[in-house]
Design an enzyme around this catalytic site. Structure first.
Site, PDB file in Angstrom:
ATOM      1  N   LYS A 183       0.846  -1.203   0.000  1.00  0.00           N
ATOM      2  CA  LYS A 183       0.000   0.000   0.000  1.00  0.00           C
ATOM      3  C   LYS A 183       0.879   1.250   0.000  1.00  0.00           C
ATOM      4  O   LYS A 183       0.624   2.213  -0.727  1.00  0.00           O
ATOM      5  CB  LYS A 183      -0.939  -0.013   1.217  1.00  0.00           C
ATOM      6  CG  LYS A 183      -2.039  -1.064   1.119  1.00  0.00           C
ATOM      7  CD  LYS A 183      -2.747  -1.315   2.442  1.00  0.00           C
ATOM      8  CE  LYS A 183      -3.640  -2.556   2.316  1.00  0.00           C
ATOM      9  NZ  LYS A 183      -4.248  -2.981   3.583  1.00  0.00           N
ATOM     10  N   GLN A 190      -4.716  -1.698   9.775  1.00  0.00           N
ATOM     11  CA  GLN A 190      -4.555  -3.027   9.176  1.00  0.00           C
ATOM     12  C   GLN A 190      -5.119  -4.101  10.107  1.00  0.00           C
ATOM     13  O   GLN A 190      -4.808  -4.130  11.304  1.00  0.00           O
ATOM     14  CB  GLN A 190      -3.067  -3.282   8.879  1.00  0.00           C
ATOM     15  CG  GLN A 190      -2.790  -4.556   8.115  1.00  0.00           C
ATOM     16  CD  GLN A 190      -3.348  -4.571   6.686  1.00  0.00           C
ATOM     17  OE1 GLN A 190      -3.512  -3.528   6.051  1.00  0.00           O
ATOM     18  NE2 GLN A 190      -3.651  -5.748   6.187  1.00  0.00           N
ATOM     19  N   ASP A 197     -11.250   2.260   4.250  1.00  0.00           N
ATOM     20  CA  ASP A 197     -11.680   0.876   4.016  1.00  0.00           C
ATOM     21  C   ASP A 197     -13.194   0.762   3.845  1.00  0.00           C
ATOM     22  O   ASP A 197     -13.684  -0.277   3.429  1.00  0.00           O
ATOM     23  CB  ASP A 197     -11.316   0.001   5.229  1.00  0.00           C
ATOM     24  CG  ASP A 197      -9.907  -0.564   5.163  1.00  0.00           C
ATOM     25  OD1 ASP A 197      -9.527  -1.078   4.106  1.00  0.00           O
ATOM     26  OD2 ASP A 197      -9.203  -0.498   6.191  1.00  0.00           O
TER      27      ASP A 197
HETATM   28  N1  GUN Z   1      -6.540  -7.052   6.284  1.00  0.00           N
HETATM   29  C1  GUN Z   1      -6.819  -7.813   5.189  1.00  0.00           C
HETATM   30  N2  GUN Z   1      -7.482  -7.091   4.272  1.00  0.00           N
HETATM   31  C2  GUN Z   1      -7.638  -5.855   4.781  1.00  0.00           C
HETATM   32  C3  GUN Z   1      -8.251  -4.672   4.289  1.00  0.00           C
HETATM   33  O1  GUN Z   1      -8.799  -4.612   3.187  1.00  0.00           O
HETATM   34  N3  GUN Z   1      -8.205  -3.600   5.127  1.00  0.00           N
HETATM   35  C4  GUN Z   1      -7.632  -3.647   6.352  1.00  0.00           C
HETATM   36  N4  GUN Z   1      -7.664  -2.541   7.098  1.00  0.00           N
HETATM   37  N5  GUN Z   1      -7.058  -4.735   6.830  1.00  0.00           N
HETATM   38  C5  GUN Z   1      -7.063  -5.833   6.056  1.00  0.00           C
END
Ligand code: GUN
Length: 279
Positions: free
Chosen positions: A49, A93, A116
């Site tokens: 990211k 995360q 998200d």
């Molecule tokens: N962990 C696995 N996929 C995601 C996601 O799309 N967002 C977040 N914040 N954590 C994750």
């Protein structure tokens, strides 16, 4: 004839447009990512990211907190990001350590910075058929693919396999909002194949390798595979038995290179959307 839905190519086109749009901005969109502990998979995702944000000209910061951080400390950190006008988008995360309740964490994020789209306010807007500040990344990515390949949703029977908060549930609501007839299936569904066989659009987000076999798919169906599963040889595979199902599908996504690249693409687009909303 079967068309392969090339998510990697579609994502790249969207990235190119986004990078151009950002290059014209004086002030840049900004993303803050919080990671708690040292889960190796989470570290990989967060680095991806960060790298992608950098490539696009999005300002990013990664806040690394110790596994032992208290829930209160984490909530305080989120609060300071909520109140920082230089931060447009916040991502915590997942998964979090067991002593931290993810519901409290998600609900602490300002819905206007909820990149998200995990916050009940934003999810609730979608569930009530309203416009939201943002849309969940994987479902939004799937919609972008359907749109790119001119696949209509209205009036179609869409079958979603999987009911996660991240993919299955919001995706079903978004399909409903676009006037699809929606069925949600899950691990307790009886006669799964009887239902999947009636799907015009079949989307599997179950995390179960080779769950969707050829005899479970209608001729000419659109098949979207959200599964990312690791085989014993280390290679990735989806939920769909791709080689056999592709003979029946009109459109199908590969794994890797289908839905996967669209998720991070949506994350970057959401950062931009929140930036615009706040400026
Ligand atoms: N962990 C696995 N996929 C995601 C996601 O799309 N967002 C977040 N914040 N954590 C994750």
């Amino acid at each position: 004839m079967t068309t392969l839905i090339e998510g990697k190519t579609v994502a790249q086109k969207i990235f190119d447009n986004l990078a151009h749009e950002i290059s014209l901005l004086e002030k840049k969109p900004s993303l803050a990512v919080i990671i708690v502990g040292d889960d190796p998979a989470s570290k990989i995702y967060v680095n991806l990211k960060k790298k992608k944000a950098h490539e696009l000209g999005i300002t990013s910061q990664v806040i690394e907190l110790d596994e032992s951080v208290s829930e209160q400390e984490l909530l305080k950190k989120i609060d300071s990001l909520n109140n920082d006008p230089a931060v447009n988008a916040i991502l915590v995360q997942m998964p979090l350590p067991e002593h931290i309740n993810p519901v409290n964490v998600i609900e602490k994020i300002n819905p206007l910075k909820d990149v998200d789209c995990f916050h009940p306010y934003n999810i609730g807007r979608i569930a009530t058929g309203n416009k939201s500040y943002v849309y969940p990344c994987t479902p939004k990515g799937i919609f972008r693919l359907l749109d790119f390949y001119n696949i209509p949703v209205e009036g179609k029977h869409a079958v979603v396999v999987g009911r996660s908060n991240i993919v299955g549930r919001p995706l079903a609501q978004m399909l409903l909002n676009e006037n699809a007839t929606v069925t949600i299936c899950h691990s307790r569904t009886k006669n799964l194949s009887e239902i999947t066989k009636t799907a015009d659009i079949l989307i599997s987000a179950a995390g179960c390798p080779a769950l969707i076999k050829k005899d479970m798919v209608k001729d000419g169906a659109v098949v979207i595979d959200v599964g990312i599963n690791r085989k014993s040889d280390g290679k990735l595979c989806g939920d769909v038995d791709f080689e056999n199902v592709k003979e029946k599908a009109s459109f199908i996504t590969p794994v890797p290179g289908g839905v996967g690249p669209m998720t991070i693409c949506s994350l970057m687009c959401n950062t931009m959307d929140l930036f615009k909303l706040q400026n």
